[in-house]
Design a protein around this motif. Structure first.
Motif: not given
Length: 62
Positions: A39-62
């Motif tokens: 579960l620690a790995r699952l939480h880490l992966v989910a958090f990292a994916c969320l941060m990647l998605k947010k960074a992509a949204q900020l970069a594209t301005g959407s």
């Protein structure tokens, strides 16, 4: 029948987006090689994916 096909298409699009996000995380950050287990790995992966998605949204301005 058309409504069923439309719902299926929406589900497929959503899943494709999720799979793309996970794939980007695995390629860019090496998320497949984690020192954490269970579960620690699952939480880490989910958090990292969320941060990647947010960074992509900020970069594209959407």
């Amino acid at each position: 029948m058309v409504a069923l096909q439309s719902a299926f298409a929406n589900d497929r699009r959503r899943r494709a987006g999720i799979e793309g996000t996970l794939s980007r995380g695995a390629r860019a950050m090496g998320l497949r090689r984690s020192r954490y287990l269970g579960l620690a790995r699952l939480h880490l992966v989910a958090f990292a994916c969320l941060m990647l998605k947010k960074a992509a949204q900020l970069a594209t301005g959407s």
